[in-house]
Structures are given as structure tokens and as C-alpha cells.
Design a protein around this motif. Structure first.
Motif, mmCIF file in Angstrom:
data_model
loop_
_atom_site.group_PDB
_atom_site.id
_atom_site.type_symbol
_atom_site.label_atom_id
_atom_site.label_comp_id
_atom_site.label_asym_id
_atom_site.label_seq_id
_atom_site.Cartn_x
_atom_site.Cartn_y
_atom_site.Cartn_z
ATOM 1 N N ASP A 13 15.683 -12.919 -13.142
ATOM 2 C CA ASP A 13 15.315 -13.216 -11.415
ATOM 3 C C ASP A 13 13.937 -11.565 -11.443
ATOM 4 O OD1 ASP A 13 16.282 -15.270 -10.667
ATOM 5 O OD2 ASP A 13 18.170 -14.625 -10.078
ATOM 6 N N ALA A 14 13.272 -11.751 -10.768
ATOM 7 C CA ALA A 14 12.576 -10.648 -10.075
ATOM 8 C C ALA A 14 12.787 -10.247 -8.348
ATOM 9 C CB ALA A 14 11.145 -10.180 -9.835
ATOM 10 N N MET A 15 13.957 -9.518 -8.183
ATOM 11 C CA MET A 15 14.322 -9.095 -6.429
ATOM 12 C C MET A 15 14.273 -7.826 -6.625
ATOM 13 S SD MET A 15 15.470 -11.996 -6.556
ATOM 14 C CE MET A 15 16.755 -12.358 -5.237
ATOM 15 N N VAL A 16 14.027 -7.636 -5.307
ATOM 16 C CA VAL A 16 14.596 -6.602 -4.328
ATOM 17 C C VAL A 16 15.472 -6.631 -3.501
ATOM 18 C CG1 VAL A 16 13.812 -4.746 -2.384
ATOM 19 C CG2 VAL A 16 11.801 -6.052 -4.085
ATOM 20 N N ASP A 17 16.715 -5.415 -4.202
ATOM 21 C CA ASP A 17 17.838 -5.207 -3.158
ATOM 22 C C ASP A 17 18.013 -4.725 -2.309
ATOM 23 O OD1 ASP A 17 19.412 -7.089 -5.632
ATOM 24 O OD2 ASP A 17 20.359 -4.982 -6.621
ATOM 25 N N VAL A 18 18.384 -5.262 -0.906
ATOM 26 C CA VAL A 18 18.562 -4.841 0.276
ATOM 27 C C VAL A 18 20.194 -4.594 0.644
ATOM 28 C CG1 VAL A 18 17.604 -4.393 2.887
ATOM 29 C CG2 VAL A 18 17.016 -6.147 0.930
ATOM 30 N N ILE A 19 20.268 -2.942 0.160
ATOM 31 C CA ILE A 19 21.575 -2.645 -0.151
ATOM 32 C C ILE A 19 22.370 -1.929 1.443
ATOM 33 C CG2 ILE A 19 23.858 -2.251 -0.652
ATOM 34 C CD1 ILE A 19 21.921 -1.635 -3.034
ATOM 35 N N ALA A 55 20.039 -0.003 6.122
ATOM 36 C CA ALA A 55 20.227 -0.367 4.872
ATOM 37 C C ALA A 55 19.148 0.541 3.431
ATOM 38 C CB ALA A 55 19.878 -1.785 4.461
ATOM 39 N N GLU A 56 19.459 -0.006 2.409
ATOM 40 C CA GLU A 56 18.638 0.851 0.725
ATOM 41 C C GLU A 56 17.817 -0.178 0.917
ATOM 42 O OE1 GLU A 56 20.754 3.565 -1.384
ATOM 43 O OE2 GLU A 56 22.124 4.754 0.520
ATOM 44 N N GLU A 57 16.925 0.241 0.162
ATOM 45 C CA GLU A 57 15.871 -1.115 -0.527
ATOM 46 C C GLU A 57 15.958 -0.442 -2.100
ATOM 47 O OE1 GLU A 57 12.237 -1.961 2.075
ATOM 48 O OE2 GLU A 57 13.883 -2.934 2.983
ATOM 49 N N HIS A 58 16.075 -0.941 -3.131
ATOM 50 C CA HIS A 58 15.870 -0.872 -4.608
ATOM 51 C C HIS A 58 15.421 -2.351 -5.108
ATOM 52 C CE1 HIS A 58 18.587 2.888 -4.236
ATOM 53 N NE2 HIS A 58 19.317 2.269 -3.354
ATOM 54 N N SER A 59 14.817 -2.056 -6.214
ATOM 55 C CA SER A 59 14.305 -3.145 -6.931
ATOM 56 C C SER A 59 15.286 -3.451 -7.617
ATOM 57 C CB SER A 59 13.716 -2.433 -7.706
ATOM 58 O OG SER A 59 11.962 -2.068 -7.243
ATOM 59 N N GLY A 60 15.928 -4.828 -8.007
ATOM 60 C CA GLY A 60 16.596 -5.644 -8.384
ATOM 61 C C GLY A 60 16.859 -6.534 -9.416
ATOM 62 N N GLY A 61 17.699 -7.231 -9.008
ATOM 63 C CA GLY A 61 18.067 -8.376 -10.189
ATOM 64 C C GLY A 61 18.361 -7.761 -11.659
ATOM 65 N N SER A 62 19.560 -8.231 -11.652
ATOM 66 C CA SER A 62 20.306 -8.469 -12.932
ATOM 67 C C SER A 62 19.870 -8.151 -13.938
ATOM 68 C CB SER A 62 21.132 -9.649 -13.480
ATOM 69 O OG SER A 62 22.384 -9.647 -14.067
ATOM 70 N N ALA A 63 18.911 -8.445 -14.926
ATOM 71 C CA ALA A 63 18.509 -8.531 -15.446
ATOM 72 C C ALA A 63 17.721 -7.110 -16.013
ATOM 73 C CB ALA A 63 17.825 -9.838 -16.419
ATOM 74 N N GLY A 115 11.662 -12.019 -4.161
ATOM 75 C CA GLY A 115 13.245 -12.756 -4.187
ATOM 76 C C GLY A 115 13.817 -11.495 -3.640
ATOM 77 N N ARG A 116 14.304 -11.927 -2.477
ATOM 78 C CA ARG A 116 15.358 -10.142 -2.024
ATOM 79 C C ARG A 116 16.792 -10.855 -2.556
ATOM 80 N NH1 ARG A 116 14.182 -10.625 3.883
ATOM 81 N NH2 ARG A 116 13.910 -13.088 3.098
ATOM 82 N N CYS A 117 17.669 -9.917 -2.224
ATOM 83 C CA CYS A 117 19.191 -9.656 -2.818
ATOM 84 C C CYS A 117 19.727 -8.925 -0.909
ATOM 85 C CB CYS A 117 20.198 -9.882 -3.858
ATOM 86 S SG CYS A 117 21.524 -9.563 -4.185
ATOM 87 N N LEU A 118 20.212 -9.471 -0.593
ATOM 88 C CA LEU A 118 21.289 -9.036 0.412
ATOM 89 C C LEU A 118 22.597 -8.690 -0.158
ATOM 90 C CD1 LEU A 118 19.429 -10.707 3.371
ATOM 91 C CD2 LEU A 118 18.978 -9.479 2.456
#
Length: 328
Positions: A13-19, A55-63, A115-118
Motif C-alpha cells: 500500500d502506498a499510504m500517508v499516515d496521519v497520526i 496530527a502529524e503526517e508521514h508517508s507510510g504503508g507497511s512495506a 490512500g490514508r491511514c488515520l
């Protein structure tokens, strides 16, 4: 391997994490599965995002997190994943390039959006993930670069992406290309809540010889196999997976291959701030050491060190200099 351009190529997944930090009351109010993961529509993600605190935003996605970790250790890595041509997609691409990860999958126009992951983090460091996959689940086999796969010693696949039909077909195509070039395939089960509806395809892929190295935690191993313990699950899968790595949070990790099982303790950490990315960075450390010929114990220890670093701060990407922490 001397005949490869990259140590590891990941698909995920190509995601941006919002933490953001959150109270137990916030999770209860919004009916969020504490410490687990749920899928959201873009509309539901917008609603939860509006309710979150600062929130903080970081590029994410598990792999992608795993590849960021390997790159931080000095490994040569690449990534295949689908983003849209939007702001989050450009952020994701920029961040991977800045970290030294090769990423050239063309964006799609959208919708759906990138994609986003909150991620809501409670005071004990536990993370509750709310994922709107968006464009990441639009990855298709035609986006693959077969030569990139052949040029990579290890193909690393993410279980989160294995559910939807289109990216699953792309992954199966990538496995065929990798094995056709005598490359190894590693796979992470990603999250126990993903396994129930994907159990049969997972088992078929594993029993069909699609996986050379399997990463999971103890709960995922038990859910996948129905075995009463992680050890029993490893024994059950041993005929089909040459190397299996099982993590157990603060209790450490173990790896098994060819009748040999090695266990290690978790690496010490002063304070657990955020467990986001712990498994991703463990895989990064293990793969980095393994690709350099380290034995099971050293590879496990390297994974544990990387995991300990990432849980000491917010975000799923390393902040400390991993090259100074590891010795491979």
C-alpha cells in the motif's frame, strides 16, 4: 547478490499516515477497534480526520516503511505501489525519493485519492489504525516493471494489499517473475484482522511454494493455521515455507528453518511512545542482515534493534541513525 541492482523490492500500500494522540474515550465514542485496524471509505476517513486532534503526517504503508528502514541502514531498495496524482501522492513520492528508495510507479489521475491511514495513539503507545486504501488498491499487473523485479534479490510482499483482486493478481504475477529469475519471495501477513477473509488465498499461495520467507506475529500465525500456539503454527507451515519469522512484541521473536529454531529477547527501549511500524522495522532489520549473509540470531537481533528505535517516537519511519545502532 552481485548480479542484482537492488537488495529488496517491495510491493504494498502506498499510504500517508496521519497520526494523533487519542484518549480511550475518543476510541469508544467513535467505535474504533482499539489496537487493531479497520478499513474506511474516503467519506468516513474525512469524517474521522475532522474529529482528530492535532496530527502529524508521514508517508507510510507497511512495506514502504520497511523499505525506508532498509534504506536507512544502507540497503539498496525499491518500491512498487499506487498513488493518485494529488497532494498526498506527491508527498509520498517525494518522501521515498528523499530516503533513497527507488519508486517510479506512474500515478493514476484519481479518484480514488491517494490512500490514508488515520492512526490514533493512546497514552500506552498502542495504535488504532483506520485505513482508507484509495488509489493503493488500484494497482494492476500492467504497472509492474518485470526487469525491476528480476534486478532485485528479494521481492517483499505486504498482506494488506493481498485482499483486493487487482493488486492480488499483480502480486501473483510478480511472484512468478521473481521465481522465474531465481529470486526469493518474502511475505508479511500484516494484520490478523486481514487474515480471516483472505485465509484460503494465503494458504494456497504458501502451499503452492510462493513464499520463501514468511513474517508474522504470534496471533497472525495462529489465526492463519488454526494452531494453538505460534510454535505449532511454525511446525505446521514448515514443510511449505523455508524460513519463518514470528515476532511477539516485548517477548522477543523467533525464526525457524530446516529444523533449527532460534529465539531472541526484545531489544530494550526506555519508553514505548507509539507501536506504529514496529513489525515493519523489525522486518527491515531482519531483511537487511539476512541479505548480507547474517545468521538467524544476528538477523533477529538487527530486527529487534530497528523495532525498538521506531517505537520510541511517533511515526513508522526511523529517526535515529540506524547505521550507528546496528553492526552487520
Amino acid at each position: 547478490m552481485s548480479d542484482t541492482r537492488f537488495d529488496i523490492l517491495a510491493m504494498g500500500d502506498a499510504m500517508v499516515d496521519v497520526i494523533a494522540p487519542a484518549s480511550e474515550e475518543f476510541l469508544a465514542e467513535h467505535k474504533l477497534p482499539r489496537g487493531s485496524m479497520q478499513l474506511l471509505s474516503p467519506e468516513a476517513a474525512d469524517k474521522l480526520y475532522d474529529a482528530m486532534g492535532v496530527a502529524e503526517e508521514h508517508s507510510g504503508g507497511s512495506a514502504a516503511n520497511t523499505m525506508a528502514g532498509v534504506a536507512a541502514m544502507g540497503g539498496k531498495v525499491a518500491f512498487i505501489g499506487q498513488v493518485a496524482d494529488d497532494q498526498f501522492g506527491r508527498i509520498f513520492r517525494h518522501d521515498l525519493h528523499a530516503l533513497g528508495v527507488h519508486f517510479d510507479t506512474p500515478p493514476i489521475p484519481g479518484p480514488p485519492p491517494t490512500g490514508r491511514c488515520l492512526i490514533l495513539v493512546t497514552p500506552d503507545g498502542q495504535r488504532t489504525m483506520n485505513t482508507a486504501p484509495g488509489a493503493s488498491h488500484e494497482l494492476v499487473a500492467s504497472q509492474l516493471d518485470p526487469q525491476l523485479i528480476r534486478d532485485s534479490a528479494v521481492l517483499y510482499l505486504e498482506g494488506y494489499l493481498f485482499g483486493p483482486e487487482k493488486p492480488r493478481a499483480a502480486m501473483m504475477e510478480a511472484i512468478d517473475i521473481a521465481h522465474g529469475a531465481n529470486r526469493k519471495v518474502a511475505f508479511t501477513l500484516s494484520e490478523s484482522v486481514c487474515i480471516a477473509e483472505r485465509r484460503d488465498p494465503f494458504i494456497d499461495m504458501i502451499q503452492g511454494g510462493g513464499v520463501d520467507l514468511l513474517f508474522c506475529n504470534g496471533e497472525e500465525a495462529r489465526v492463519l493455521t488454526g494452531a494453538p500456539s505460534a510454535e505449532a503454527a511454525m511446525a505446521q507451515l514448515g514443510d511449505h515455507v523455508p524460513l519463518m519469522v514470528v515476532t511477539d512484541g516485548p517477548n522477543g521473536a523467533m525464526a525457524a528453518t530446516s529444523g533449527e529454531t532460534v529465539r531472541i529477547d526484545a531489544a530494550p527501549v526506555d519508553k514505548v511512545v507509539d507501536t506504529t511500524g514496529a513489525g515493519d522495522l523489525f522486518a527491515a532489520g531482519f531483511l537487511f542482515a539476512h541479505c548480507r549473509g547474517a545468521g538467524l540470531e544476528k538477523s533477529l537481533q538487527t530486527g529487534a534493534i530497528a523495532a525498538a528505535e521506531v517505537i520510541s517516537h511517533y511515526g513508522a519511519r526511523p529517526e535515529a541513525d540506524l547505521k550507528e545502532l546496528i553492526s552487520v
